[in-house]
Design a protein around this motif. Structure first.
Motif, PDB file in Angstrom:
ATOM      1  N   ASP A 203       1.151  -1.022  -0.079  1.00  0.00           N
ATOM      2  CA  ASP A 203      -0.076  -0.032  -0.024  1.00  0.00           C
ATOM      3  C   ASP A 203       0.872   1.137   0.039  1.00  0.00           C
ATOM      4  O   ASP A 203       0.582   2.309  -0.641  1.00  0.00           O
ATOM      5  CB  ASP A 203      -0.824   0.124   1.312  1.00  0.00           C
ATOM      6  N   ALA A 204       2.110   1.183   0.765  1.00  0.00           N
ATOM      7  CA  ALA A 204       2.876   2.277   0.805  1.00  0.00           C
ATOM      8  C   ALA A 204       3.598   2.800  -0.383  1.00  0.00           C
ATOM      9  O   ALA A 204       3.424   3.949  -0.901  1.00  0.00           O
ATOM     10  CB  ALA A 204       3.980   2.050   1.730  1.00  0.00           C
ATOM     11  N   VAL A 205       3.852   1.714  -1.166  1.00  0.00           N
ATOM     12  CA  VAL A 205       4.772   2.024  -2.529  1.00  0.00           C
ATOM     13  C   VAL A 205       3.659   2.637  -3.545  1.00  0.00           C
ATOM     14  O   VAL A 205       3.820   3.336  -4.612  1.00  0.00           O
ATOM     15  CB  VAL A 205       5.221   0.762  -2.991  1.00  0.00           C
ATOM     16  N   LYS A 206       2.309   1.968  -3.308  1.00  0.00           N
ATOM     17  CA  LYS A 206       1.244   2.391  -4.268  1.00  0.00           C
ATOM     18  C   LYS A 206       0.835   4.038  -4.070  1.00  0.00           C
ATOM     19  O   LYS A 206       0.550   4.679  -4.986  1.00  0.00           O
ATOM     20  CB  LYS A 206      -0.064   1.492  -4.236  1.00  0.00           C
ATOM     21  N   ILE A 207       0.742   4.234  -2.729  1.00  0.00           N
ATOM     22  CA  ILE A 207       0.668   5.737  -2.456  1.00  0.00           C
ATOM     23  C   ILE A 207       1.696   6.379  -2.832  1.00  0.00           C
ATOM     24  O   ILE A 207       1.483   7.617  -3.619  1.00  0.00           O
ATOM     25  CB  ILE A 207       0.627   5.899  -0.945  1.00  0.00           C
ATOM     26  N   LEU A 208       2.974   6.209  -2.612  1.00  0.00           N
ATOM     27  CA  LEU A 208       4.205   6.967  -3.561  1.00  0.00           C
ATOM     28  C   LEU A 208       3.890   7.246  -4.797  1.00  0.00           C
ATOM     29  O   LEU A 208       4.309   8.255  -5.423  1.00  0.00           O
ATOM     30  CB  LEU A 208       5.457   6.301  -2.783  1.00  0.00           C
ATOM     31  N   GLU A 209       3.373   5.973  -5.488  1.00  0.00           N
ATOM     32  CA  GLU A 209       3.288   5.897  -7.011  1.00  0.00           C
ATOM     33  C   GLU A 209       2.477   7.197  -7.212  1.00  0.00           C
ATOM     34  O   GLU A 209       2.613   7.964  -8.180  1.00  0.00           O
ATOM     35  CB  GLU A 209       3.044   4.789  -7.645  1.00  0.00           C
ATOM     36  N   LYS A 210       1.227   7.209  -6.544  1.00  0.00           N
ATOM     37  CA  LYS A 210       0.210   7.964  -6.895  1.00  0.00           C
ATOM     38  C   LYS A 210       0.514   9.447  -6.705  1.00  0.00           C
ATOM     39  O   LYS A 210       0.128  10.470  -7.265  1.00  0.00           O
ATOM     40  CB  LYS A 210      -1.019   7.722  -6.010  1.00  0.00           C
TER      41      LYS A 210
END
Length: 213
Positions: A203-210
């Motif tokens: 979830d953390a890396v997806k938030i960063l990507e967003k």
């Protein structure tokens, strides 16, 4: 599970129920000590903390429990808790407040029925004469309740792990879980429960990507 056989409870590992298992268990428990399970699941309190909890330490109007004494393994009531950080205040939701009010009504009636023979220690969880519940008798009671409800057997202490796992899986910050459980440091909380948070990194890396795209 064969209702006539004693459930086997695994030892020495962190186990926990899913939310559906919690609901199934609580829906099958109507015993006068039901409040023990409600407190363990919703607050993560230790067994000794629950057995030593007094009414004077509960603020039902503001939804707060203050942990300040325990019932030790050998049956003596001790000021303080397992660790210094164990002396803490816990917020409780309306469902727990309602359960406590219902339980208090029952205790008041039992005190009235027992009259002079009631041993008043102000305990929330007690025998019908007000005396503390022994650890050994409670363990037998726990095993009987597991058999009656037919839910997958775990240790009573695993209700504490269940509380933590459900909160962490809902995205509650580990620091909040640490404070609720009374761990002395967040490292202890993460060491015990990090494997229960498999989606946090994803979830953390997806938030960063967003954020960056």
């Amino acid at each position: 599970m064969d209702s006539g056989a004693k459930p086997t409870v695994k030892k020495g590992k962190v186990d926990f129920w899913t939310k559906d298992e919690v609901k199934e268990f609580l829906s099958g428990v109507e015993h006068r000590r039901r409040i023990m399970f409600v407190l363990a699941i919703y607050t993560g309190m230790r067994r000794g903390e629950i057995l030593g909890l007094r009414w004077r330490d509960i603020d039902l109007e503001n939804g707060q429990i203050r942990i300040s004494q325990i019932l030790a393994f050998k049956g003596e009531i001790k000021d303080g808790t397992k660790t210094e950080s164990g002396n803490r205040s816990i917020s409780i939701p309306p469902v727990v407040i309602a359960e406590l009010r219902k339980h208090r009504t029952r205790i008041i009636q039992e005190k009235w029925d027992a009259k002079e023979s009631y041993y008043d220690l102000d305990l929330v969880v007690c025998r019908k004469n007000g005396q503390p519940v022994s650890w050994s008798n409670f363990h037998k009671f726990w095993i009987r309740q597991l058999s009656k409800t037919n839910v997958r057997p775990i240790r009573f202490h695993d209700l504490r792990h269940t509380c933590a796992s459900l909160l962490l899986s809902a995205g509650i910050h580990p620091k909040i879980v640490q404070e609720l459980l009374g761990h002395s440091s967040i490292k202890i909380t993460l060491d015990i429960y990090s494997h229960m948070m498999p989606n946090i990194q994803a979830d953390a890396v997806k938030i960063l990507e967003k954020m960056l795209n």
